[in-house]
Scaffold this active site. Structure first.
Site, PDB file in Angstrom:
ATOM      1  N   GLU A 115     -10.157 -36.982   1.252  1.00  8.47           N
ATOM      2  CA  GLU A 115      -9.557 -38.134   0.564  1.00  8.47           C
ATOM      3  C   GLU A 115     -10.278 -38.347  -0.763  1.00  8.47           C
ATOM      4  O   GLU A 115     -11.494 -38.591  -0.777  1.00  8.47           O
ATOM      5  CB  GLU A 115      -9.714 -39.400   1.417  1.00  8.47           C
ATOM      6  CG  GLU A 115      -9.169 -40.620   0.712  1.00  8.47           C
ATOM      7  CD  GLU A 115      -9.726 -41.932   1.259  1.00  8.47           C
ATOM      8  OE1 GLU A 115     -10.662 -41.888   2.091  1.00  8.47           O
ATOM      9  OE2 GLU A 115      -9.230 -42.987   0.848  1.00  8.47           O
ATOM     10  N   GLY A 129      -9.572 -31.001 -21.077  1.00  5.29           N
ATOM     11  CA  GLY A 129      -9.591 -30.008 -19.997  1.00  5.29           C
ATOM     12  C   GLY A 129     -10.633 -30.265 -18.918  1.00  5.29           C
ATOM     13  O   GLY A 129     -10.656 -29.566 -17.901  1.00  5.29           O
ATOM     14  N   TYR A 130     -11.507 -31.282 -19.116  1.00  9.76           N
ATOM     15  CA  TYR A 130     -12.557 -31.504 -18.105  1.00  9.76           C
ATOM     16  C   TYR A 130     -11.982 -31.990 -16.775  1.00  9.76           C
ATOM     17  O   TYR A 130     -12.485 -31.647 -15.720  1.00  9.76           O
ATOM     18  CB  TYR A 130     -13.600 -32.510 -18.621  1.00  9.76           C
ATOM     19  CG  TYR A 130     -14.422 -31.952 -19.759  1.00  9.76           C
ATOM     20  CD1 TYR A 130     -15.374 -30.964 -19.531  1.00  9.76           C
ATOM     21  CD2 TYR A 130     -14.220 -32.390 -21.073  1.00  9.76           C
ATOM     22  CE1 TYR A 130     -16.110 -30.425 -20.585  1.00  9.76           C
ATOM     23  CE2 TYR A 130     -14.943 -31.864 -22.126  1.00  9.76           C
ATOM     24  CZ  TYR A 130     -15.894 -30.883 -21.877  1.00  9.76           C
ATOM     25  OH  TYR A 130     -16.608 -30.349 -22.909  1.00  9.76           O
ATOM     26  N   THR A 132      -9.145 -31.179 -15.455  1.00  7.44           N
ATOM     27  CA  THR A 132      -8.609 -30.002 -14.739  1.00  7.44           C
ATOM     28  C   THR A 132      -9.754 -29.180 -14.166  1.00  7.44           C
ATOM     29  O   THR A 132      -9.719 -28.750 -13.012  1.00  7.44           O
ATOM     30  CB  THR A 132      -7.799 -29.126 -15.723  1.00  7.44           C
ATOM     31  OG1 THR A 132      -6.753 -29.924 -16.251  1.00  7.44           O
ATOM     32  CG2 THR A 132      -7.224 -27.905 -15.048  1.00  7.44           C
TER      33      THR A 132
HETATM   34  N1  ACO Z   1      -1.079 -39.129 -17.425  1.00  4.48           N
HETATM   35  C1  ACO Z   1      -0.348 -37.992 -17.603  1.00  4.48           C
HETATM   36  N2  ACO Z   1      -0.884 -36.793 -17.929  1.00  4.48           N
HETATM   37  C2  ACO Z   1      -2.229 -36.753 -18.094  1.00  4.48           C
HETATM   38  C3  ACO Z   1      -3.047 -37.881 -17.933  1.00  4.48           C
HETATM   39  C4  ACO Z   1      -2.428 -39.110 -17.582  1.00  4.48           C
HETATM   40  N3  ACO Z   1      -3.140 -40.232 -17.409  1.00  4.48           N
HETATM   41  N4  ACO Z   1      -4.324 -37.498 -18.161  1.00  4.48           N
HETATM   42  C5  ACO Z   1      -4.290 -36.186 -18.449  1.00  4.48           C
HETATM   43  N5  ACO Z   1      -3.025 -35.765 -18.402  1.00  4.48           N
HETATM   44  C6  ACO Z   1      -2.562 -34.406 -18.610  1.00  4.48           C
HETATM   45  C7  ACO Z   1      -3.109 -33.803 -19.905  1.00  4.48           C
HETATM   46  O1  ACO Z   1      -2.276 -34.108 -21.000  1.00  4.48           O
HETATM   47  C8  ACO Z   1      -3.113 -32.340 -19.591  1.00  4.48           C
HETATM   48  O2  ACO Z   1      -1.812 -31.809 -19.714  1.00  4.48           O
HETATM   49  P1  ACO Z   1      -1.577 -30.280 -20.267  1.00  4.48           P
HETATM   50  O3  ACO Z   1      -2.393 -29.405 -19.360  1.00  4.48           O
HETATM   51  O4  ACO Z   1      -0.101 -30.067 -20.114  1.00  4.48           O
HETATM   52  O5  ACO Z   1      -2.066 -30.289 -21.670  1.00  4.48           O
HETATM   53  C9  ACO Z   1      -3.438 -32.321 -18.099  1.00  4.48           C
HETATM   54  O6  ACO Z   1      -3.110 -33.610 -17.599  1.00  4.48           O
HETATM   55  C10 ACO Z   1      -4.885 -32.039 -17.807  1.00  4.48           C
HETATM   56  O7  ACO Z   1      -5.658 -32.770 -18.688  1.00  4.48           O
HETATM   57  P2  ACO Z   1      -7.209 -32.755 -18.686  1.00  4.48           P
HETATM   58  O8  ACO Z   1      -7.701 -32.756 -20.092  1.00  4.48           O
HETATM   59  O9  ACO Z   1      -7.736 -31.710 -17.788  1.00  4.48           O
HETATM   60  O10 ACO Z   1      -7.490 -34.194 -18.017  1.00  4.48           O
HETATM   61  P3  ACO Z   1      -8.596 -35.251 -18.422  1.00  4.48           P
HETATM   62  O11 ACO Z   1      -9.871 -34.585 -18.687  1.00  4.48           O
HETATM   63  O12 ACO Z   1      -8.087 -36.152 -19.478  1.00  4.48           O
HETATM   64  O13 ACO Z   1      -8.716 -36.088 -17.063  1.00  4.48           O
HETATM   65  C11 ACO Z   1      -8.053 -38.167 -16.028  1.00  4.48           C
HETATM   66  C12 ACO Z   1      -7.603 -36.788 -16.551  1.00  4.48           C
HETATM   67  C13 ACO Z   1      -9.061 -37.981 -14.937  1.00  4.48           C
HETATM   68  C14 ACO Z   1      -6.849 -38.892 -15.469  1.00  4.48           C
HETATM   69  C15 ACO Z   1      -8.693 -38.906 -17.212  1.00  4.48           C
HETATM   70  O14 ACO Z   1      -7.724 -39.038 -18.223  1.00  4.48           O
HETATM   71  C16 ACO Z   1      -9.205 -40.272 -16.864  1.00  4.48           C
HETATM   72  O15 ACO Z   1     -10.375 -40.413 -16.504  1.00  4.48           O
HETATM   73  N6  ACO Z   1      -8.383 -41.330 -16.991  1.00  4.48           N
HETATM   74  C17 ACO Z   1      -8.805 -42.690 -16.726  1.00  4.48           C
HETATM   75  C18 ACO Z   1      -9.188 -42.910 -15.281  1.00  4.48           C
HETATM   76  C19 ACO Z   1      -8.063 -42.571 -14.327  1.00  4.48           C
HETATM   77  O16 ACO Z   1      -6.916 -42.930 -14.525  1.00  4.48           O
HETATM   78  N7  ACO Z   1      -8.417 -41.887 -13.257  1.00  4.48           N
HETATM   79  C20 ACO Z   1      -7.519 -41.529 -12.161  1.00  4.48           C
HETATM   80  C21 ACO Z   1      -7.282 -42.717 -11.321  1.00  4.48           C
HETATM   81  S1  ACO Z   1      -6.562 -42.382  -9.734  1.00  4.48           S
HETATM   82  C22 ACO Z   1      -7.846 -42.036  -8.748  1.00  4.48           C
HETATM   83  O17 ACO Z   1      -8.954 -42.072  -9.164  1.00  4.48           O
HETATM   84  C23 ACO Z   1      -7.585 -41.632  -7.342  1.00  4.48           C
END
Ligand code: ACO
Length: 377
Positions: A115, A129-130, A132
């Site tokens: 979970e 990309g972090y 991912t």
């Molecule tokens: N909504 C839609 N797409 C997204 C989002 C989002 N919020 N964040 C990233 N992506 C997409 C990116 O555009 C990218 O797409 P691509 O591969 O087609 O270019 C893909 O997802 C991967 O992006 P990464 O750069 O690897 O992701 P990132 O490092 O930004 O991490 C995360 C994503 C963890 C959601 C980050 O944006 C974050 O910390 N956001 C705020 C906190 C949050 O919302 N956390 C998740 C809550 S739910 C939970 O914790 C269970």
């Protein structure tokens, strides 16, 4: 499509992720170099009293508090320091560098379930990309981590609604495959979140392709089909299956499939001809075969020994008949099967019903009975 074309399509499906993901590929290559140079590190930690681990857990708690403002802070503290939860953290700048990302999860080995409670990347490192990379590291870790022979091959999370896009790109789906009794009551449920699951295959990659992967694969296949197609004309698909109830089938002659004839398809000569006036021109079409079967039933029914076979055996008269004969057949049933137009796909099936009908009579009745003798005549 030729075999060569199919191989090409297969290779492309596995190795070319499409235009849209070129950026994502470049980002991941950049992170490969950071990892190889030791600038980017991943550590799996939990509240085990080690000083460095405690410091990273405090940094992680602060990261979640900032990035997940709707989560009560004391709740974040409780789970991050809970000894049943593990956290995978990303450190930039080596062991003494900054904590830039984390995922906190709880394993339930007996349920094959992990979970994910929290996941976040620090604000200035997002969309590089972090997110991912750390999710891939977590998948890799859980696939190699067993307890009592059990492995976590389902990751489930309540995704924040604005993070659903990110989770779908990581192979999470809204349709939950794991039996409800395996996760319900185990995982924490949140209002305003979306339950999502990632099913991991042997290699640690998602066993089910994500929606975006499906779209990419579809467009790759379409492009390859287009490039190999000599004729650019589009035909409507088959309509015949739309109106059929579930579980019902219909035969389709290849020459009736739109576009097949236009491609120059020449049907093979029929494998045999039915030499009987009831079978039209003798070609083994459904109509001709059924005409022939009807005529055979009519002729057999008129035979002087046909009377025991015309109707089903009456269970009031022969109470144990259906205990002994599990697959009863009689001429009225054969007629109904012919008239359904769907049962007898070929003459072998029709002949098999006759053989079974006579054999049933020989199995149930002794050799001296009229029924046994009638079956042999
Ligand atoms: N909504 C839609 N797409 C997204 C989002 C989002 N919020 N964040 C990233 N992506 C997409 C990116 O555009 C990218 O797409 P691509 O591969 O087609 O270019 C893909 O997802 C991967 O992006 P990464 O750069 O690897 O992701 P990132 O490092 O930004 O991490 C995360 C994503 C963890 C959601 C980050 O944006 C974050 O910390 N956001 C705020 C906190 C949050 O919302 N956390 C998740 C809550 S739910 C939970 O914790 C269970």
């Amino acid at each position: 499509m030729s075999t060569q074309g199919l191989q090409l399509a297969e290779r492309k499906l596995h190795h070319s992720p499409g235009q849209e993901n070129k950026h994502a590929d470049r980002r991941q290559q950049h992170l490969d170099r950071q990892e190889e140079g030791g600038e980017l590190l991943f550590k799996l930690i939990r509240n085990d009293g080690r000083e460095d681990h405690m410091q990273w857990l405090i940094d992680l708690k602060n990261l979640y508090s900032k990035q997940l403002p709707n989560m009560p802070k004391d709740y974040i503290v409780r789970l991050v320091f809970d000894r049943q939860h593990y956290s995978l953290v990303a450190l930039k700048g080596g062991l003494n560098g900054r904590l830039i990302a984390g995922i906190t999860y709880r394993p339930f080995y007996t349920q094959s379930l992990g979970e994910i409670a929290f996941c976040a990347v620090s604000a200035h490192e997002q969309v590089k990309g972090y997110g991912t990379r750390i999710m891939n590291k977590l998948k890799e870790h859980v696939m190699n981590d067993t307890e009592g022979g059990e492995r976590l091959d389902h990751l489930i999370t309540f995704a924040d609604n604005n993070a659903v896009g990110y989770f779908s790109k990581q192979g999470f789906q809204k349709e939950i495959v794991l039996d409800k009794e395996k996760w319900s009551g185990y995982i924490k449920e949140y209002d305003g979140g979306t339950l999502m699951e990632c099913v991991l295959g042997e290699s640690g990659r998602p066993a089910l392709p994500s929606n975006s992967e499906m779209k990419e694969q579809k467009s790759e296949v379409e492009q390859i089909v287009q490039s190999l197609s000599k004729d650019k004309q589009l035909f409507n698909g088959l309509e015949v299956f739309r109106s059929l109830p579930e579980g019902e089938y219909a035969r389709v002659d290849p020459k009736d499939i739109p576009g097949v004839k236009e491609l120059g398809f020449i049907p093979n000569d029929p494998p045999f001809k039915i030499l009987h006036s009831s079978a039209g021109d003798g070609t083994p079409t459904t109509e001709n075969m059924h005409g022939f079967m009807r005529e055979m039933v009519r002729i057999v029914s008129q035979h002087q020994d046909a009377w025991p076979f015309r109707e089903p055996v009456d269970s009031n008269e022969v109470p144990d008949y259906y205990d002994v004969i599990k697959d009863p057949v009689d001429l009225s049933l054969i007629s109904r099967r012919i008239e359904s137009q769907r049962y007898y796909a070929n003459l072998h099936m029709f002949a098999a019903d006759f053989a079974r009908m006579f054999n049933n009579a020989r199995v149930y009745n002794g050799p001296d009975t009229i029924y046994y003798k009638a079956a042999n005549r």
